[in-house]
Write a protein that holds these residues in place. Structure first.
Motif, PDB file in Angstrom:
ATOM      1  N   ALA A  67      -6.344  -5.519   9.995  1.00  0.00           N
ATOM      2  CA  ALA A  67      -4.971  -5.446   9.376  1.00  0.00           C
ATOM      3  C   ALA A  67      -5.100  -3.953   8.538  1.00  0.00           C
ATOM      4  O   ALA A  67      -4.029  -3.383   8.651  1.00  0.00           O
ATOM      5  CB  ALA A  67      -4.830  -6.669   8.739  1.00  0.00           C
ATOM      6  N   LEU A  68      -6.056  -3.781   7.716  1.00  0.00           N
ATOM      7  CA  LEU A  68      -5.877  -2.643   6.790  1.00  0.00           C
ATOM      8  C   LEU A  68      -6.224  -1.406   7.636  1.00  0.00           C
ATOM      9  O   LEU A  68      -5.427  -0.358   7.284  1.00  0.00           O
ATOM     10  CB  LEU A  68      -7.186  -2.713   5.732  1.00  0.00           C
ATOM     11  CG  LEU A  68      -7.177  -4.027   4.795  1.00  0.00           C
ATOM     12  CD1 LEU A  68      -8.425  -3.952   3.882  1.00  0.00           C
ATOM     13  CD2 LEU A  68      -5.777  -3.651   3.970  1.00  0.00           C
ATOM     14  N   VAL A  69      -7.116  -1.237   8.592  1.00  0.00           N
ATOM     15  CA  VAL A  69      -7.235  -0.108   9.515  1.00  0.00           C
ATOM     16  C   VAL A  69      -5.860   0.098  10.332  1.00  0.00           C
ATOM     17  O   VAL A  69      -5.339   1.220  10.427  1.00  0.00           O
ATOM     18  CB  VAL A  69      -8.320  -0.180  10.476  1.00  0.00           C
ATOM     19  CG1 VAL A  69      -8.386   1.052  11.158  1.00  0.00           C
ATOM     20  CG2 VAL A  69      -9.616  -0.261   9.740  1.00  0.00           C
ATOM     21  N   LEU A  70      -5.321  -1.000  10.602  1.00  0.00           N
ATOM     22  CA  LEU A  70      -3.906  -1.014  11.445  1.00  0.00           C
ATOM     23  C   LEU A  70      -3.059  -0.334  10.636  1.00  0.00           C
ATOM     24  O   LEU A  70      -2.119   0.863  10.764  1.00  0.00           O
ATOM     25  CB  LEU A  70      -3.370  -2.023  12.085  1.00  0.00           C
ATOM     26  CG  LEU A  70      -2.485  -2.153  12.880  1.00  0.00           C
ATOM     27  CD1 LEU A  70      -2.280  -1.385  13.943  1.00  0.00           C
ATOM     28  CD2 LEU A  70      -1.830  -3.776  13.235  1.00  0.00           C
ATOM     29  N   VAL A  71      -2.875  -0.545   9.326  1.00  0.00           N
ATOM     30  CA  VAL A  71      -1.792   0.019   8.626  1.00  0.00           C
ATOM     31  C   VAL A  71      -2.092   1.272   8.276  1.00  0.00           C
ATOM     32  O   VAL A  71      -1.209   2.092   8.145  1.00  0.00           O
ATOM     33  CB  VAL A  71      -1.770  -0.806   7.018  1.00  0.00           C
ATOM     34  CG1 VAL A  71      -0.769  -0.072   6.218  1.00  0.00           C
ATOM     35  CG2 VAL A  71      -1.405  -2.358   7.474  1.00  0.00           C
ATOM     36  N   ARG A  72      -3.482   1.778   7.815  1.00  0.00           N
ATOM     37  CA  ARG A  72      -3.750   3.070   7.528  1.00  0.00           C
ATOM     38  C   ARG A  72      -3.456   4.080   8.686  1.00  0.00           C
ATOM     39  O   ARG A  72      -2.987   5.085   8.675  1.00  0.00           O
ATOM     40  CB  ARG A  72      -5.225   3.164   7.346  1.00  0.00           C
ATOM     41  CG  ARG A  72      -5.560   2.620   5.805  1.00  0.00           C
ATOM     42  CD  ARG A  72      -4.734   3.293   4.631  1.00  0.00           C
ATOM     43  NE  ARG A  72      -5.347   4.547   4.528  1.00  0.00           N
ATOM     44  CZ  ARG A  72      -6.264   4.857   3.877  1.00  0.00           C
ATOM     45  NH1 ARG A  72      -7.214   3.919   3.343  1.00  0.00           N
ATOM     46  NH2 ARG A  72      -6.762   6.251   3.856  1.00  0.00           N
TER      47      ARG A  72
END
Length: 470
Positions: A299-304
């Motif tokens: 989820a964090l990588v997707l947002v970044r």
């Protein structure tokens, strides 16, 4: 010693034949046919069923890139696409009449596979199919599935323990290529997009394409990269060594980047579901948190990634992952369309392999091969899913079982067999089923009757042991 000499002689003869064929083919045939013949003969020179199967697995994510490099664009009749299936078919033919293990017995998985193969063959004969494309599509699903009964019966060796070490490595390689493709888009990939009319995955320009890596489209690419991530995550959870656990987790986490760049949401969802299943059923101690950490990391990588590409890419935007409207989302509407096939048995009683493909394994099977074949593949997938969950709970064949769960979930969004990826499916399903039925056959029931001769009596004291000696 005799077998060793025989294998050496056969290998030498095969190498001589390979050289002769290569010389003739290079002068008389086109590049695709020449390369296909060379690859097949090179694999047969191995003279080892296990190596041939693993070689076929290695070709799964790479053969489409080889086709692009050789042709420079799309070639519908390219024989290179048949090479992995030919290798598997050669194994099936060699081992079909091999003696099966004595302790094995017929089971529902084997019967379902055989019934499905008969249903597909019946449709092809009834429709008198002679075109190459539908025949290849039928072989792409039937040939890998035939591996299941032969592996379960012991006629074909179970090579999954080798495959689950190769797949993450291949995943890293094609994942890195996918990231490179997104930012630079090599000329051969651009030509492939233009020749194949791949307009739905973006424009043939850097930062404007959903990556398809070394595969022919984002779907098969995401399937393989997602599977590699799931296998690596399973190994990170079950391995007792800290260093190995860290390395496998790093492998699983790094593969989420090319997976996100592919834009295939079903593959991301399948990885998340597998992570939750792994945490709830198989995780223990800190290992229970590793799959959840991966989900949060995704989820964090997707947002970044979406923030970094904000305004730079029109094909990979936040709207694709954050906004959802059931009335306008084409993918969601296509999935709902699957229901029409189930509620129209008379319309699809006999399939038509020349029809347009449907956006799910079950729906596509019903359209192509008929209602009965669709029901059989549905039952087979549900049975494999149930067996996989039981295996996970019993801590047997974890990587194969979790891979099978990933495959079944991913099959909702398309026919996962419509590429060489079906070979990996056959091996994963076969290893999952074999582990389950082997455990059932070796289980020793405890007799309830006290007079049973095999019933174990409680251990007695030394005094009574002495009195019992004759």
């Amino acid at each position: 010693m005799g077998k060793s000499v025989t294998r050496t002689v056969v290998a030498l003869c095969a190498l001589i034949a390979l050289g002769a064929v290569a010389g003739v083919a290079a002068s008389r045939l086109d590049v695709q046919i020449t390369l296909s013949v060379l690859i097949v003969l090179s694999a047969l020179c191995m003279y080892n069923v296990r190596r041939v199967l693993i070689f076929a697995v290695v070709l799964v994510p790479l053969i489409s890139l080889v086709r692009r490099l050789v042709s420079g664009g799309r070639v519908d009749s390219d024989p290179l696409v048949l090479v992995p299936l030919i290798l598997v078919m050669s194994v099936l033919l060699v081992r079909f009449f091999h003696e099966h293990e004595k302790q094995t017995r017929a089971n529902w998985v084997n019967r379902l596979v055989i019934a499905f193969a008969v249903a597909v063959a019946f449709t092809l004969v009834l429709r008198t199919v002679t075109a190459i494309a539908p025949l290849y599509a039928a072989g792409a699903i039937v040939v890998p599935l035939i591996l299941i009964p032969l592996v379960v019966d012991g006629r074909v060796p179970d090579v999954w323990l080798t495959a689950d070490r190769v797949i993450p490595v291949l995943g890293i390689l094609v994942g890195l290529y996918g990231v490179y493709q997104f930012f630079f888009l090599p000329e051969w990939d651009k030509s492939w997009m233009i020749a194949s009319d791949l307009n739905s995955i973006g424009a043939p320009n850097p930062l404007e394409v959903r990556v398809f890596g070394a595969s022919e489209s984002p779907g098969p690419y995401a399937l393989f990269v997602g599977l590699a991530s799931v296998v690596a995550l399973a190994k990170a959870t079950i391995t007792p060594k800290l260093v190995a656990r860290v390395l496998w987790f790093a492998c699983a986490a790094s593969l989420t980047v090319p997976l996100i760049l592919s834009g295939v949401r079903t593959a991301l969802l399948a990885v998340a579901i597998c992570a939750v299943v792994l945490a709830l059923i198989r995780g223990k101690g800190f290992g229970r948190f590793l799959p959840i950490i991966l989900v949060v990391l995704v989820a964090l990588v997707l947002v970044r990634i979406l923030n970094a590409l904000d305004g730079s890419s029109s094909i990979l935007s936040a709207d694709r992952y954050t906004e959802f409207d059931s009335d306008t989302d084409g993918s969601f509407q296509a999935r709902l369309g699957i229901l029409q096939y189930f509620f129209s048995p008379l319309k699809y009683l006999v399939g038509n392999p020349s029809e347009n493909r449907a956006d799910s394994l079950v729906g596509d099977t019903i359209v192509q091969y008929g209602y009965i074949a669709g029901i059989l593949i549905t039952v087979l997938c549900l049975l494999i899913l149930l067996i996989s969950l039981r295996n996970m709970g019993a801590r047997r064949a974890e990587t194969a079982s979790l891979s099978s769960i990933f495959i079944v979930v991913s099959s909702v969004s398309g026919n996962v067999f419509l590429s060489t990826f079906g070979i990996v499916i056959g091996l994963a399903f076969a290893a999952t089923a074999k582990a389950y039925f082997a455990s059932r056959q070796t289980r020793t029931p405890i007799p309830a009757n006290e007079d049973h001769p095999d019933k174990r009596q409680p251990d007695r004291s030394g005094k009574y042991r002495k009195l019992s000696v004759n």
